[in-house]
Write an enzyme that holds these catalytic residues in place. Structure first.
Site, PDB file in Angstrom:
ATOM      1  N   ARG A  82       0.669  -1.373  -0.177  1.00 56.67           N
ATOM      2  CA  ARG A  82      -0.309   0.098  -0.043  1.00 56.67           C
ATOM      3  C   ARG A  82       0.506   0.856  -0.151  1.00 56.67           C
ATOM      4  NH1 ARG A  82      -5.043  -0.978   3.809  1.00 56.67           N
ATOM      5  NH2 ARG A  82      -5.592  -2.414   3.269  1.00 56.67           N
ATOM      6  N   ASP A 134     -15.723   9.440  11.266  1.00 56.75           N
ATOM      7  CA  ASP A 134     -14.684   8.110  11.312  1.00 56.75           C
ATOM      8  C   ASP A 134     -13.200   8.862  11.062  1.00 56.75           C
ATOM      9  OD1 ASP A 134     -15.023   5.425   9.914  1.00 56.75           O
ATOM     10  OD2 ASP A 134     -12.488   6.721   9.106  1.00 56.75           O
TER      11      ASP A 134
END
Length: 278
Positions: free
Chosen positions: A44, A152
């Protein structure tokens, strides 16, 4: 000798740098980054290194360890994993419609007060919009207005929640009737949630391990499949924080693999992964 990550990456990830990533992830998100995630991290973040024109993970670590550096936001967005769909764990939404909403509506002298719901770790918004759909479908039982706070740590997902725009693959869990009732086309590939549902949501970027600017007396908290990423100390810290915002009788919904036995003095289990504030 340092071990290298076995991943599709041009950049070696040393033990020292990976351990630093683990510490930073725990400090910033409360998530324990397991050793088994090493290859994932290498893959990633190799993309981020290429994008930023960096020569190695040590340079990237220096960036994200710099206080208030903008890359720290991308680091958190990239390291967090999100899997969600509409009406996930359907029993929770049936419980809302047939039990919780009627109980809240029956409380005397509250008709003008909104039912306050917090979707903590809302991801891309499928959970809070499922709650909103259920609230409007149960309008005869929920005469009180419903307000849903969506939070979030992932900034891009909060933006998507606020916009309410989803591709076909992100609409999993909905049938054709629900799609026609609650969505309108944006283009050939995407649909947007109707304004009546979007107006019920208040979306905010928030870290569960930073101060919560939330008023007490939250009727319902959804925090599903989030606690599993934390160690027991951080789980307890979050759950006791929830309890400080809820009055006796309020509900807490968790994910199917989560439990809060260590907080039995403040929450009692009333059904599968559903708890009531004592």
């Amino acid at each position: 000798m340092n071990q290298l990550a076995h991943a599709d990456s041009d950049y070696p990830l040393s033990d020292e740098v990976f351990a630093a990533f683990q510490r930073l992830t725990l400090e910033q998100t409360g998530i324990e980054l397991a050793d088994t995630k090493r290859a994932m991290i290498s893959t990633r973040f190799s993309r981020r290194l290429r994008t930023l024109g960096l020569q190695g993970f040590d340079e990237y670590l220096a960036l994200v360890q710099t206080a208030n550096h903008s890359e720290r936001v991308d680091f958190i967005d990239t390291v967090t994993t999100n899997l969600t769909y509409f009406f996930r764990e359907l029993s929770h939404f049936d419980n809302l419609k047939h039990s919780v909403f009627p109980e809240l509506n029956a409380i005397q002298n509250t008709q003008d007060k909104p039912i306050r719901i917090w979707s903590a770790g809302c991801s891309s918004g499928q959970e809070p919009y499922s709650i909103a759909m259920m609230a409007l479908e149960a309008e005869s039982q929920t005469k009180r207005p419903v307000r849903i706070l969506c939070t979030d740590i992932h900034t891009k997902l909060i933006a998507q929640t606020e916009q309410g725009i989803y591709s076909q693959s992100e609409l999993r869990g909905l049938d054709e009737k629900q799609l026609k009732k609650w969505f309108e086309p944006v283009d050939d590939q995407r649909l947007q949630v109707m304004a009546a549902l979007r107006s019920m949501l208040l979306c905010r970027h928030m870290n569960l391990f930073a101060p919560w600017p939330i008023r007490p007396n939250v009727d319902i908290i959804f925090c599903r499949n989030t606690l599993i990423y934390f160690d027991i100390e951080h789980q307890t810290r979050v759950v006791r924080g929830f309890a400080s915002l809820q009055s006796p009788g309020a509900r807490l919904f968790l994910g199917h693999s989560e439990t809060i036995k260590q907080c039995a003095d403040i929450y009692k289990r009333v059904s599968n992964t559903t708890y009531e504030r004592i």
